[in-house]
Scaffold this motif. Sequence first.
Motif, PDB file in Angstrom:
ATOM      1  N   CYS A  80       0.817  -1.215   0.000  1.00  0.00           N
ATOM      2  CA  CYS A  80       0.000   0.000   0.000  1.00  0.00           C
ATOM      3  C   CYS A  80       0.851   1.266   0.000  1.00  0.00           C
ATOM      4  N   ALA A  81       2.127   1.138  -0.257  1.00  0.00           N
ATOM      5  CA  ALA A  81       3.014   2.305  -0.351  1.00  0.00           C
ATOM      6  C   ALA A  81       3.572   2.411  -1.757  1.00  0.00           C
ATOM      7  N   THR A  82       3.863   3.631  -2.183  1.00  0.00           N
ATOM      8  CA  THR A  82       4.473   3.861  -3.496  1.00  0.00           C
ATOM      9  C   THR A  82       5.762   4.651  -3.324  1.00  0.00           C
ATOM     10  N   ILE A  83       6.713   4.395  -4.225  1.00  0.00           N
ATOM     11  CA  ILE A  83       8.013   5.060  -4.172  1.00  0.00           C
ATOM     12  C   ILE A  83       8.234   5.841  -5.459  1.00  0.00           C
ATOM     13  N   THR A  84       8.678   7.067  -5.325  1.00  0.00           N
ATOM     14  CA  THR A  84       9.093   7.870  -6.479  1.00  0.00           C
ATOM     15  C   THR A  84      10.509   8.364  -6.247  1.00  0.00           C
ATOM     16  N   ARG A  85      11.154   8.775  -7.347  1.00  0.00           N
ATOM     17  CA  ARG A  85      12.554   9.193  -7.236  1.00  0.00           C
ATOM     18  C   ARG A  85      12.832  10.366  -8.156  1.00  0.00           C
ATOM     19  N   VAL A  86      13.724  11.221  -7.711  1.00  0.00           N
ATOM     20  CA  VAL A  86      14.306  12.287  -8.542  1.00  0.00           C
ATOM     21  C   VAL A  86      15.807  12.115  -8.478  1.00  0.00           C
ATOM     22  N   PRO A  87      16.498  11.873  -9.665  1.00  0.00           N
ATOM     23  CA  PRO A  87      15.980  11.703 -11.025  1.00  0.00           C
ATOM     24  C   PRO A  87      14.977  10.544 -11.114  1.00  0.00           C
ATOM     25  N   ALA A  88      14.110  10.612 -12.101  1.00  0.00           N
ATOM     26  CA  ALA A  88      13.041   9.631 -12.242  1.00  0.00           C
ATOM     27  C   ALA A  88      13.605   8.236 -12.455  1.00  0.00           C
ATOM     28  N   PHE A  89      12.843   7.237 -12.016  1.00  0.00           N
ATOM     29  CA  PHE A  89      13.237   5.862 -12.273  1.00  0.00           C
ATOM     30  C   PHE A  89      13.371   5.645 -13.783  1.00  0.00           C
ATOM     31  N   GLY A  90      14.368   4.893 -14.161  1.00  0.00           N
ATOM     32  CA  GLY A  90      14.688   4.696 -15.572  1.00  0.00           C
ATOM     33  C   GLY A  90      15.835   5.565 -16.017  1.00  0.00           C
ATOM     34  N   THR A  91      16.104   6.643 -15.262  1.00  0.00           N
ATOM     35  CA  THR A  91      17.240   7.511 -15.549  1.00  0.00           C
ATOM     36  C   THR A  91      18.483   6.940 -14.861  1.00  0.00           C
ATOM     37  N   VAL A  92      19.565   6.866 -15.594  1.00  0.00           N
ATOM     38  CA  VAL A  92      20.812   6.360 -15.017  1.00  0.00           C
ATOM     39  C   VAL A  92      21.353   7.377 -14.023  1.00  0.00           C
ATOM     40  N   VAL A  93      21.628   6.909 -12.811  1.00  0.00           N
ATOM     41  CA  VAL A  93      22.166   7.785 -11.777  1.00  0.00           C
ATOM     42  C   VAL A  93      23.683   7.662 -11.779  1.00  0.00           C
ATOM     43  N   THR A  94      24.364   8.757 -12.001  1.00  0.00           N
ATOM     44  CA  THR A  94      25.825   8.757 -12.060  1.00  0.00           C
ATOM     45  C   THR A  94      26.403   9.252 -10.737  1.00  0.00           C
ATOM     46  N   PRO A  95      27.628   8.862 -10.412  1.00  0.00           N
ATOM     47  CA  PRO A  95      28.246   9.314  -9.161  1.00  0.00           C
ATOM     48  C   PRO A  95      28.232  10.831  -9.033  1.00  0.00           C
ATOM     49  N   GLY A  96      27.920  11.302  -7.836  1.00  0.00           N
ATOM     50  CA  GLY A  96      27.848  12.733  -7.582  1.00  0.00           C
ATOM     51  C   GLY A  96      26.460  13.319  -7.750  1.00  0.00           C
ATOM     52  N   THR A  97      25.496  12.520  -8.201  1.00  0.00           N
ATOM     53  CA  THR A  97      24.127  12.991  -8.405  1.00  0.00           C
ATOM     54  C   THR A  97      23.371  13.064  -7.082  1.00  0.00           C
ATOM     55  N   GLN A  98      22.663  14.162  -6.882  1.00  0.00           N
ATOM     56  CA  GLN A  98      21.784  14.281  -5.731  1.00  0.00           C
ATOM     57  C   GLN A  98      20.518  13.469  -5.994  1.00  0.00           C
ATOM     58  N   VAL A  99      20.195  12.559  -5.090  1.00  0.00           N
ATOM     59  CA  VAL A  99      19.046  11.673  -5.259  1.00  0.00           C
ATOM     60  C   VAL A  99      18.034  11.952  -4.156  1.00  0.00           C
ATOM     61  N   THR A 100      16.774  12.064  -4.541  1.00  0.00           N
ATOM     62  CA  THR A 100      15.688  12.206  -3.574  1.00  0.00           C
ATOM     63  C   THR A 100      14.673  11.100  -3.826  1.00  0.00           C
ATOM     64  N   LYS A 101      14.347  10.356  -2.782  1.00  0.00           N
ATOM     65  CA  LYS A 101      13.352   9.292  -2.896  1.00  0.00           C
ATOM     66  C   LYS A 101      12.241   9.557  -1.882  1.00  0.00           C
ATOM     67  N   THR A 102      11.012   9.346  -2.339  1.00  0.00           N
ATOM     68  CA  THR A 102       9.847   9.564  -1.489  1.00  0.00           C
ATOM     69  C   THR A 102       9.037   8.287  -1.410  1.00  0.00           C
ATOM     70  N   ILE A 103       8.724   7.869  -0.202  1.00  0.00           N
ATOM     71  CA  ILE A 103       7.797   6.762  -0.024  1.00  0.00           C
ATOM     72  C   ILE A 103       6.517   7.327   0.565  1.00  0.00           C
ATOM     73  N   ASP A 104       5.431   7.096  -0.143  1.00  0.00           N
ATOM     74  CA  ASP A 104       4.129   7.659   0.207  1.00  0.00           C
ATOM     75  C   ASP A 104       3.224   6.534   0.701  1.00  0.00           C
ATOM     76  N   PHE A 105       2.856   6.594   1.973  1.00  0.00           N
ATOM     77  CA  PHE A 105       2.005   5.578   2.571  1.00  0.00           C
ATOM     78  C   PHE A 105       0.524   5.942   2.503  1.00  0.00           C
ATOM     79  N   GLY A 106       0.210   7.054   1.837  1.00  0.00           N
ATOM     80  CA  GLY A 106      -1.182   7.464   1.710  1.00  0.00           C
ATOM     81  C   GLY A 106      -1.677   8.193   2.944  1.00  0.00           C
ATOM     82  N   THR A 107      -2.972   8.510   2.926  1.00  0.00           N
ATOM     83  CA  THR A 107      -3.555   9.316   4.004  1.00  0.00           C
ATOM     84  C   THR A 107      -4.539   8.542   4.873  1.00  0.00           C
ATOM     85  N   THR A 108      -4.875   7.324   4.490  1.00  0.00           N
ATOM     86  CA  THR A 108      -5.875   6.564   5.243  1.00  0.00           C
ATOM     87  C   THR A 108      -5.280   5.507   6.145  1.00  0.00           C
ATOM     88  N   GLY A 109      -4.010   5.204   5.972  1.00  0.00           N
ATOM     89  CA  GLY A 109      -3.365   4.192   6.807  1.00  0.00           C
ATOM     90  C   GLY A 109      -2.909   3.006   5.998  1.00  0.00           C
TER      91      GLY A 109
END
Length: 295
Positions: A80-109
């Motif tokens: 029931c959780a979803t994960i997103t990433r910046v850079p977007a998934f599918g984009t090759v992440v190279t050394p030195g790249t700032q990565v942000t990942k979010t896990i969203d558990f929703g609002t209802t539980g």
Amino acid sequence: MKKIAKFLAPIFVLAAFLGCEKDNVTSTDSLTSDDALVNTKIDIASDDVSNIVDQLFDNIDGSTIAYRGVNNDNSVFSNCATITRVPAFGTVVTPGTQVTKTIDFGTTGCQLNNGNIVKGKIIISFVFQPTAVSHTVTYTFDNFYHNNIKFVGTKTFTRTMTAATATTAPHPIVTMLLDMTITMPNGDVYTRVGSRTREMIEGFDTPQVFADNIYKITGNWNTTHPNGSVQTATITTPLRARMSCLAVNKPLLVLGVITFVKNNVTATLDYGNGDCDNTAVFTVNGNSHTIIIGN
């Protein structure tokens, strides 16, 4: 005699009032099993957050709820959780790249695989450095609740890989800096400041399996209670967290002792002998009480 009785009556009332006041001071300023129970609730949430953040960092390309992409039967996550990433998934992440990942558990539980209910988001950010021995990761709570307890703040942890030896493979040691505000379901607000270090001591030689991981936890922290009193806590016997307890829907902490001090009163909380159960023993002033922990 009537005059004496009339004179003494207010004194008796005042003495009774002061006695009640003294009792109230003792009950609010002493260590109680309720204090220990609040501590365990915060600890359980901290361990879940540690697992979540560590897995998000460790599985940089994972867009699904899995541990390192496979064998997620005993992962702390659930579907029931979803994960997103910046850079977007599918984009090759190279050394030195700032990565942000979010896990969203929703609002209802969203129910984790250990039975705890979470909602809101956890956002982590780090610089991708695949060859670095140590990483600093920032994580932020966004309207995040764990079993209806709200956690607020932006935190950091340092993740260091140990060197390989003849008998052990490299494994992570994570030190989390604690500086958080916690609001209980009844509205009571606590703050906790300190540090908590978690080392994987078993399971590092089977990186695709989560259930056999065992962690040793040390640390110390101060917790400020709603009435302003401050309680110090020190892990005097290292705690053990067993991931296999997820399979039987039990709290992960199974061993170790935390010692508390509040207003010169000392108490201990003993998590047991290593079994996956939901009890701990709280001892203060020579008196022991078994408390129920978990969701």
